[in-house]
Design an enzyme around this catalytic site. Structure first.
Site, PDB file in Angstrom:
ATOM      1  N   CYS A   1       0.842  -1.212   0.000  1.00 26.37           N
ATOM      2  CA  CYS A   1       0.000   0.000   0.000  1.00 26.37           C
ATOM      3  C   CYS A   1       0.868   1.250   0.000  1.00 26.37           C
ATOM      4  O   CYS A   1       0.567   2.237  -0.687  1.00 26.37           O
ATOM      5  CB  CYS A   1      -0.902   0.026   1.233  1.00 26.37           C
TER       6      CYS A   1
ATOM      7  N   ARG B   1      -7.786  -4.414  -3.329  1.00 26.30           N
ATOM      8  CA  ARG B   1      -7.286  -3.255  -4.107  1.00 26.30           C
ATOM      9  C   ARG B   1      -8.240  -3.004  -5.268  1.00 26.30           C
ATOM     10  O   ARG B   1      -8.064  -3.549  -6.363  1.00 26.30           O
ATOM     11  CB  ARG B   1      -5.870  -3.526  -4.612  1.00 26.30           C
TER      12      ARG B   1
HETATM   13  C1  BEZ Z   1       0.629  -4.630   1.867  1.00 27.51           C
HETATM   14  O1  BEZ Z   1       1.840  -4.807   1.912  1.00 27.51           O
HETATM   15  O2  BEZ Z   1       0.137  -3.553   1.504  1.00 27.51           O
HETATM   16  C2  BEZ Z   1      -0.280  -5.756   2.212  1.00 27.51           C
HETATM   17  C3  BEZ Z   1       0.109  -7.029   1.891  1.00 27.51           C
HETATM   18  C4  BEZ Z   1      -0.713  -8.091   2.228  1.00 27.51           C
HETATM   19  C5  BEZ Z   1      -1.913  -7.842   2.894  1.00 27.51           C
HETATM   20  C6  BEZ Z   1      -2.301  -6.550   3.192  1.00 27.51           C
HETATM   21  C7  BEZ Z   1      -1.484  -5.504   2.846  1.00 27.51           C
END
Ligand code: BEZ
Length: 240
Positions: A57, A140
């Site tokens: 994110c 997402r």
């Molecule tokens: C992230 O790194 O943004 C992420 C990865 C896996 C689950 C939720 C967020």
């Protein structure tokens, strides 16, 4: 056993292409917004991410913030959302600016609004919670909403997969080009490449297309392309 109560709790809707974007009022890092009415006359990319202070994110927010001016020149505003609270959002965005370097970017300030949605009210309206993937974190999702408040495209990615921002920008420009020039855009189209003219709706038009001396290139009666000047596309769509 599934009761009416938990059925309602688990229920979520998913706007489809061509639907009016569901309305909501929300608190964001840039103050309150009324969606989509505050954005009338503009395209909006409304996107969700799973959680603040997570690496994928963070990389996405830095990339979007870096590209914000480019989207703005294409008459498009960005609005983010996660199922986190306002203070978490503020702390995360401050940390990004103060500490994080990614892909040659640093000192990145996120100036577009990030919605707090602890109640998941907005996330549920937009089908951003997909319980098979995660019960409390948004996937997402990317919604393209046009200047009339209509959902024109949507893209969904799972939690582990960072989005491709070149594709998000390409899709925005392609839809604006379709609207402006009444054409369709073929696979991998980008400004400067040939566009597709709408399929012939009668035998007469099909014949005309095949024998036309205009700037048309017809592989067959149903598959005709024509050039569309890159500078013309950019002049009509991009503000300087
Ligand atoms: C992230 O790194 O943004 C992420 C990865 C896996 C689950 C939720 C967020």
């Amino acid at each position: 056993m599934e009761t009416t109560e938990n059925k309602q709790e688990n229920s979520f809707t998913m706007p489809r292409i061509g639907d009016k974007a569901p309305e909501f009022k929300a608190i964001t890092t840039q103050g309150e917004i009324n969606f989509p009415s505050d954005y009338k006359g503009k395209w909006v990319i409304l996107f969700s991410h799973p959680a603040d202070f997570t690496p994928v994110c963070t990389s996405e927010f830095m990339t979007f913030a870096h590209l914000e001016e480019k989207f703005d020149k294409a008459n498009c505003k960005l609005v983010g959302l996660s199922v986190d609270g306002l203070y978490s959002h503020i702390a995360w965005l401050r940390t990004i600016k103060d500490k994080i370097k990614f892909n040659g970017m640093e000192n990145i300030e996120v100036k577009f609004p990030l919605i707090e949605d602890i109640t998941m009210e907005v996330a549920k309206k937009y089908g951003m919670i997909q319980p098979g993937e995660h019960k409390t974190q948004a996937v997402r999702a990317v919604f393209f909403v046009d200047p009339e408040g209509i959902v024109r495209a949507l893209i969904y990615y799972p939690l582990s997969l960072g989005r491709n921002f070149d594709e998000i920008y390409r899709a925005l420009i392609a839809m604006q080009t379709s609207d402006k020039f009444n054409v369709a855009t073929p696979a991998d189209w980008e400004p400067g490449k040939d566009v597709i003219i709408s399929p012939a709706g009668s035998c007469g038009v099909a014949e005309e297309r095949m024998t036309s001396t205009e700037d048309l290139k017809c592989e067959d009666w149903f598959f005709c392309t024509k050039p569309l000047d890159k500078d013309l596309v950019l002049k009509e769509i991009i503000k300087n």
